[in-house]
Scaffold this active site. Structure first.
Site, PDB file in Angstrom:
ATOM      1  N   CYS A 168       4.917 -15.477  15.862  1.00  0.00           N
ATOM      2  CA  CYS A 168       5.177 -14.053  16.125  1.00  0.00           C
ATOM      3  C   CYS A 168       6.204 -13.825  17.238  1.00  0.00           C
ATOM      4  O   CYS A 168       6.727 -12.719  17.377  1.00  0.00           O
ATOM      5  CB  CYS A 168       3.886 -13.328  16.466  1.00  0.00           C
ATOM      6  SG  CYS A 168       2.665 -13.439  15.146  1.00  0.00           S
ATOM      7  N   HIS A 227       6.013  -6.926  20.204  1.00  0.00           N
ATOM      8  CA  HIS A 227       5.521  -7.458  18.931  1.00  0.00           C
ATOM      9  C   HIS A 227       4.409  -6.528  18.439  1.00  0.00           C
ATOM     10  O   HIS A 227       3.523  -6.136  19.200  1.00  0.00           O
ATOM     11  CB  HIS A 227       4.992  -8.875  19.153  1.00  0.00           C
ATOM     12  CG  HIS A 227       4.223  -9.401  17.987  1.00  0.00           C
ATOM     13  ND1 HIS A 227       4.671  -9.287  16.691  1.00  0.00           N
ATOM     14  CD2 HIS A 227       3.012 -10.032  17.913  1.00  0.00           C
ATOM     15  CE1 HIS A 227       3.788  -9.839  15.882  1.00  0.00           C
ATOM     16  NE2 HIS A 227       2.772 -10.293  16.598  1.00  0.00           N
ATOM     17  N   ASN A 229       0.847  -6.445  11.202  1.00  0.00           N
ATOM     18  CA  ASN A 229       1.503  -7.532  11.925  1.00  0.00           C
ATOM     19  C   ASN A 229       2.365  -8.336  10.946  1.00  0.00           C
ATOM     20  O   ASN A 229       1.833  -9.055  10.104  1.00  0.00           O
ATOM     21  CB  ASN A 229       0.423  -8.418  12.558  1.00  0.00           C
ATOM     22  CG  ASN A 229       1.005  -9.514  13.425  1.00  0.00           C
ATOM     23  OD1 ASN A 229       2.195  -9.823  13.348  1.00  0.00           O
ATOM     24  ND2 ASN A 229       0.162 -10.124  14.239  1.00  0.00           N
TER      25      ASN A 229
HETATM   26  N1  ACO Z   1     -13.837  -5.159   8.936  1.00  0.00           N
HETATM   27  C1  ACO Z   1     -15.082  -4.916   9.357  1.00  0.00           C
HETATM   28  N2  ACO Z   1     -15.753  -5.707  10.191  1.00  0.00           N
HETATM   29  C2  ACO Z   1     -15.118  -6.807  10.636  1.00  0.00           C
HETATM   30  C3  ACO Z   1     -13.816  -7.137  10.238  1.00  0.00           C
HETATM   31  C4  ACO Z   1     -13.173  -6.257   9.348  1.00  0.00           C
HETATM   32  N3  ACO Z   1     -11.932  -6.473   8.903  1.00  0.00           N
HETATM   33  N4  ACO Z   1     -13.461  -8.270  10.830  1.00  0.00           N
HETATM   34  C5  ACO Z   1     -14.486  -8.666  11.598  1.00  0.00           C
HETATM   35  N5  ACO Z   1     -15.500  -7.774  11.476  1.00  0.00           N
HETATM   36  C6  ACO Z   1     -16.810  -7.806  12.123  1.00  0.00           C
HETATM   37  C7  ACO Z   1     -17.230  -9.197  12.538  1.00  0.00           C
HETATM   38  O1  ACO Z   1     -17.818  -9.874  11.457  1.00  0.00           O
HETATM   39  C8  ACO Z   1     -18.222  -8.896  13.630  1.00  0.00           C
HETATM   40  O2  ACO Z   1     -19.437  -8.517  13.034  1.00  0.00           O
HETATM   41  P1  ACO Z   1     -20.831  -8.983  13.697  1.00  0.00           P
HETATM   42  O3  ACO Z   1     -20.856  -8.329  15.049  1.00  0.00           O
HETATM   43  O4  ACO Z   1     -21.834  -8.434  12.737  1.00  0.00           O
HETATM   44  O5  ACO Z   1     -20.777 -10.457  13.768  1.00  0.00           O
HETATM   45  C9  ACO Z   1     -17.647  -7.644  14.281  1.00  0.00           C
HETATM   46  O6  ACO Z   1     -16.726  -7.080  13.340  1.00  0.00           O
HETATM   47  C10 ACO Z   1     -16.924  -7.917  15.579  1.00  0.00           C
HETATM   48  O7  ACO Z   1     -16.053  -9.036  15.368  1.00  0.00           O
HETATM   49  P2  ACO Z   1     -15.125  -9.516  16.519  1.00  0.00           P
HETATM   50  O8  ACO Z   1     -14.299 -10.659  16.009  1.00  0.00           O
HETATM   51  O9  ACO Z   1     -15.926  -9.721  17.767  1.00  0.00           O
HETATM   52  O10 ACO Z   1     -14.197  -8.242  16.682  1.00  0.00           O
HETATM   53  P3  ACO Z   1     -13.237  -7.891  17.858  1.00  0.00           P
HETATM   54  O11 ACO Z   1     -13.711  -6.669  18.508  1.00  0.00           O
HETATM   55  O12 ACO Z   1     -12.906  -9.070  18.717  1.00  0.00           O
HETATM   56  O13 ACO Z   1     -11.930  -7.504  17.053  1.00  0.00           O
HETATM   57  C11 ACO Z   1      -9.775  -8.403  16.453  1.00  0.00           C
HETATM   58  C12 ACO Z   1     -11.297  -8.482  16.251  1.00  0.00           C
HETATM   59  C13 ACO Z   1      -9.291  -7.045  15.977  1.00  0.00           C
HETATM   60  C14 ACO Z   1      -9.122  -9.497  15.644  1.00  0.00           C
HETATM   61  C15 ACO Z   1      -9.493  -8.574  17.960  1.00  0.00           C
HETATM   62  O14 ACO Z   1     -10.091  -9.733  18.459  1.00  0.00           O
HETATM   63  C16 ACO Z   1      -8.046  -8.609  18.235  1.00  0.00           C
HETATM   64  O15 ACO Z   1      -7.381  -7.608  18.147  1.00  0.00           O
HETATM   65  N6  ACO Z   1      -7.502  -9.776  18.630  1.00  0.00           N
HETATM   66  C17 ACO Z   1      -6.098  -9.956  18.769  1.00  0.00           C
HETATM   67  C18 ACO Z   1      -5.673 -10.769  17.621  1.00  0.00           C
HETATM   68  C19 ACO Z   1      -4.372 -10.396  17.036  1.00  0.00           C
HETATM   69  O16 ACO Z   1      -3.808  -9.345  17.211  1.00  0.00           O
HETATM   70  N7  ACO Z   1      -3.906 -11.344  16.263  1.00  0.00           N
HETATM   71  C20 ACO Z   1      -2.683 -11.187  15.557  1.00  0.00           C
HETATM   72  C21 ACO Z   1      -1.990 -12.486  15.487  1.00  0.00           C
HETATM   73  S1  ACO Z   1      -1.573 -13.019  17.089  1.00  0.00           S
HETATM   74  C22 ACO Z   1      -0.347 -12.106  17.540  1.00  0.00           C
HETATM   75  O17 ACO Z   1       0.373 -11.623  16.735  1.00  0.00           O
HETATM   76  C23 ACO Z   1      -0.216 -11.872  18.960  1.00  0.00           C
END
Ligand code: ACO
Length: 321
Positions: free
Chosen positions: A115, A248, A278
Site C-alpha cells: 500500500c 493512503h 482500499n
Molecule cells: N462484518 C461484520 N462483522 C465483522 C466483520 C465484517 N466484515 N469483520 C469482522 N467482524 C467481527 C469479528 O468477527 C468480531 O466479532 P466477535 O467480536 O464476535 O469475535 C468483531 O467484528 C470485531 O472484530 P475485530 O477484528 O476486533 O474488529 P476491529 O474493531 O478491530 O475492526 C478492522 C477490524 C476494521 C479491520 C480494524 O482492525 C482496522 O481498521 N484495522 C486496520 C486495518 C486496515 O486498514 N487494513 C488495510 C490494509 S493495511 C493498510 O492499507 C494500511
C-alpha cells in the site's frame, strides 16, 4: 535546481460500484453499518474476472498523459507500483509500455511496497529526474486486489477494491516534489501478507491476504504522522503551509487519527475511500487525481502524501503543485 513536478494525473475504477449491502447480498456475513462504522468504506469496484492490473494501469496512464499535454513517446521511464502484477515476470511496467505503444526503449520496472508502493515509486522517480538522467516519468499504482481476497474471510474481503491511478512527473525549474522519506520494518512482515508462493508448478502456502487488523491499525496511526512531519522538516517549510494531506485510503479512522496528530482539520484531507475502498498502491494516485480533477488541489498549492502497507513499509512525500 531540477525538481520533479506533477504535470498530469489520471485514474480508473473498473465496472460499477459494489456497495456494502451488495456484499451482504452476495452471502458475506457483514452489514453496511459494521463496515461504515469501522472503516468509512461504502463501496468498491472490482475488475472483471481475468482483467489484469496492466489493463487498469493503461487507462489511468493514458488519462495522465493526456492531462500532462504530452504523448506516450515523450515518457522516458515507467514505474508501476503493484502487489498484484499480471505475471511473475515480466514486470507490469513493461506491459504498460507495450500497451501505450512506446517504442523509444525507455526503462520500465515495478516497485513492490504494497500500500505504500506509490510513495516508493514516486520517490524513486523523483531521484531519476533530480539526477538529470530522465525528464518525464510515468508513475502508476495499479491493483486487482480482488484476485487475492478470501471471500470467506469477512475481516479482510470487505476492505479492498481494484483500481489504478497515475501521474506524469516532469523535470522543472519550478518546485515540485520537495522532500521524500521511505521506511520499512520487516519484523512485521507476517502481520499483513499473502504468504503463498509458486513452486514446482503449484501455489504453495496461502494465496490470500491475511492481516492482524488491530496491529496494522496501531502501527499505521503511529508512523503516518511521524513520516509526514519528517518530510515537512526535510523540506524546511512551515507546517501551516500544507494545503492538503493525501493519505493512503485504507480506513477513515486511521486517516482521522493521522490528521488529528498533525493538527490538520479534515477539510484539508483528501478522502476518497468511501467510494473505492482500499485499492492498495492505487489509492493515493486515485485520491490525487480526484482532488486535482475536481479543483481542490490547484497550481501553487502544497500537499503531503503518506502511505503504509505490508512489510511494514511506509513513506511520505511533500509536493508543490
Ligand atoms: N462484518 C461484520 N462483522 C465483522 C466483520 C465484517 N466484515 N469483520 C469482522 N467482524 C467481527 C469479528 O468477527 C468480531 O466479532 P466477535 O467480536 O464476535 O469475535 C468483531 O467484528 C470485531 O472484530 P475485530 O477484528 O476486533 O474488529 P476491529 O474493531 O478491530 O475492526 C478492522 C477490524 C476494521 C479491520 C480494524 O482492525 C482496522 O481498521 N484495522 C486496520 C486495518 C486496515 O486498514 N487494513 C488495510 C490494509 S493495511 C493498510 O492499507 C494500511
Amino acid at each position: 535546481m531540477i525538481y520533479a513536478k506533477i504535470v498530469g494525473t489520471g485514474s480508473y475504477l473498473p465496472g460499477d460500484p459494489v456497495t456494502n449491502d451488495d456484499l451482504a447480498r452476495r452471502g458475506i456475513d457483514t452489514s453496511d453499518e459494521w463496515i461504515v462504522t469501522r472503516t468509512g468504506i461504502r463501496a468498491r469496484h472490482f475488475a472483471e474476472p481475468g482483467c489484469k492490473s496492466s489493463e487498469l494501469a493503461l487507462i489511468a496512464a493514458r488519462r495522465a498523459i493526456e492531462a500532462a499535454g504530452c504523448v506516450a513517446d515523450d515518457i522516458d521511464l515507467i514505474i508501476v507500483a503493484t502487489s498484484t502484477p499480471d505475471f511473475i515476470f515480466p514486470s507490469t511496467a513493461t506491459l504498460v509500455q507495450a500497451g501505450l505503444g512506446i517504442r523509444n526503449g525507455c526503462a520500465a520496472f515495478d516497485v513492490q511496497a504494497v500500500c505504500s508502493g506509490f510513495v516508493y515509486a514516486l520517490a524513486t522517480a523523483e531521484k531519476f529526474i533530480r539526477s538529470g538522467s530522465h525528464r518525464r516519468v510515468l508513475v502508476i499504482g495499479a491493483e486487482v486486489f480482488s484476485n487475492i481476497l478470501d471471500w470467506a474471510d469477512r475481516s479482510t474481503c470487505v476492505l479492498f477494491g481494484d483500481g489504478a491511478g497515475a501521474v506524469v512527473l516532469e523535470a522543472s525549474n519550478e518546485p515540485g516534489v520537495r522532500a521524500t522519506a521511505l521506511h520499512a520494518d520487516g519484523s512485521y512482515h507476517s502481520v499483513l501478507w499473502v504468504p503463498g508462493s509458486v513452486a514446482g508448478g503449484e501455489v504453495t502456502g496461502d494465496p490470500f491476504v491475511r492481516m492482524d487488523g488491530q496491529v496494522v491499525f496501531k502501527f499505521a496511526v503511529r508512523v503516518l504522522d511521524e513520516v509526514a512531519r519528517e518530510v515537512i522538516d526535510l523540506a524546511g517549510v512551515p507546517q501551516d503551509s500544507i494545503d492538503w494531506l493525501v493519505p493512503h485510503q485504507a480506513n477513515i479512522r486511521i486517516v482521522q487519527s493521522s490528521a488529528k496528530r498533525l493538527a490538520l482539520p479534515m477539510e484539508k484531507v483528501v478522502t476518497t475511500l468511501d467510494f473505492h475502498g482500499n485499492t492498495s498502491a492505487a489509492s493515493i494516485p486515485i485520491a490525487l487525481d480526484c482532488a486535482v480533477s475536481d479543483g481542490r488541489i490547484r497550481h501553487g498549492q502544497r500537499a503531503v502524501i503518506v502511505g503504509i502497507g505490508g512489510g511494514f513499509a511506509w513513506g511520505a512525500a511533500l509536493i508543490d503543485f
